[in-house]
Design an enzyme around this catalytic site. Sequence first.
Site, PDB file in Angstrom:
ATOM      1  N   LYS A 191       0.880  -1.167   0.000  1.00 12.26           N
ATOM      2  CA  LYS A 191       0.000   0.000   0.000  1.00 12.26           C
ATOM      3  C   LYS A 191       0.918   1.217   0.000  1.00 12.26           C
ATOM      4  CE  LYS A 191      -3.504   2.458   2.587  1.00 12.26           C
ATOM      5  NZ  LYS A 191      -3.367   3.115   3.886  1.00 12.26           N
TER       6      LYS A 191
ATOM      7  N   GLY B 256      -7.886   9.840   9.550  1.00 14.49           N
ATOM      8  CA  GLY B 256      -8.228   9.936  10.961  1.00 14.49           C
ATOM      9  C   GLY B 256      -9.247  10.988  11.316  1.00 14.49           C
TER      10      GLY B 256
ATOM     11  N   ALA C 293      -9.283   6.078   4.095  1.00 12.96           N
ATOM     12  CA  ALA C 293      -9.082   7.272   4.927  1.00 12.96           C
ATOM     13  C   ALA C 293     -10.308   8.164   4.997  1.00 12.96           C
ATOM     14  CB  ALA C 293      -7.884   8.096   4.452  1.00 12.96           C
ATOM     15  N   GLY C 294     -10.581   8.642   6.208  1.00 11.01           N
ATOM     16  CA  GLY C 294     -11.641   9.618   6.425  1.00 11.01           C
ATOM     17  C   GLY C 294     -12.973   9.047   6.862  1.00 11.01           C
TER      18      GLY C 294
ATOM     19  N   ASN D 252      -9.309   2.402   9.834  1.00 10.14           N
ATOM     20  CA  ASN D 252      -8.594   2.014  11.041  1.00 10.14           C
ATOM     21  C   ASN D 252      -9.154   2.709  12.280  1.00 10.14           C
ATOM     22  OD1 ASN D 252      -6.010   0.710  12.274  1.00 10.14           O
ATOM     23  ND2 ASN D 252      -5.952   2.820  12.985  1.00 10.14           N
ATOM     24  N   THR D 253      -9.005   4.032  12.328  1.00 14.65           N
ATOM     25  CA  THR D 253      -9.310   4.776  13.547  1.00 14.65           C
ATOM     26  C   THR D 253     -10.744   4.597  14.020  1.00 14.65           C
ATOM     27  OG1 THR D 253      -7.695   6.427  12.807  1.00 14.65           O
ATOM     28  CG2 THR D 253      -9.126   7.040  14.639  1.00 14.65           C
TER      29      THR D 253
END
Length: 257
Positions: A96, A157, A184-185, A206-207
Amino acid sequence: MLNLYGRKFSSRLMLGTAQYPSPAILRNAIHKSNIEIVTVSLRRETAGGKQGGQFWQFLKELDITVLPNTAGCYTVKEAVTTAQLARDLFKTSWIKLEIIGNPDTLQPNVFSLIEAAQILNSDGFQIFAYTTDDLIVAERLLDVGCRVIMPWCAPIGSGQGPHNTDGLRSIRAYLPDVTLVIDAGIGRPSHAAVAMELGYDAVLLNTAVAKAGDPVLMAQAFAQAVQAGRMGYKAGILKARNIAVPSTPIVGKAVFS
């Protein structure tokens, strides 16, 4: 089935492995949501020393596909070197590819990204390119050999959800046969459902799971949201209208006396 460089997967949700309260919670989140792919930073493995090695052993015991990433790289040289080290450590040609352009927004440096992608593709890597929601950049990444494009929907994040659905929709429309993954986001399951309703092939986050009050339950919620969004897209979603349209057709009118 999700097709990634010739390999097929049932789950269309991928998870990052950072910031979880404990390895046990990460393990349960993966198992309960039936995740098949996780992404991990090489820098975590090398900077963590013995602890990093233990984490790699932990991942191997999970019997799950690992997608290494170049998180934290700011230059082409850093990213290429990190990718090469990751291939040696994780025994995979998957990478990635991330190159950050701004330390505050963590926005991808698309110019360096394209340059690094060209180098790594010529070296036999199979690249998952983390980029912005710019169609021209996505097309250029395809030109240099990338077969999986990963546009962001908001800053890493931030949990803000899709900022530019028109841009994301445009990428999908112009690249109908390319594997597209939102990366992301994403902040909540409804964001993931929206991404999948746009026709994207998968979501990586992830977050939103790692920092949830109950990461295991949240991972399950995201898995179901991704599945629901995909099903909605395949079924054919009703287009929004500017005026009301009766849902029950009227044949004639009732006569009252």
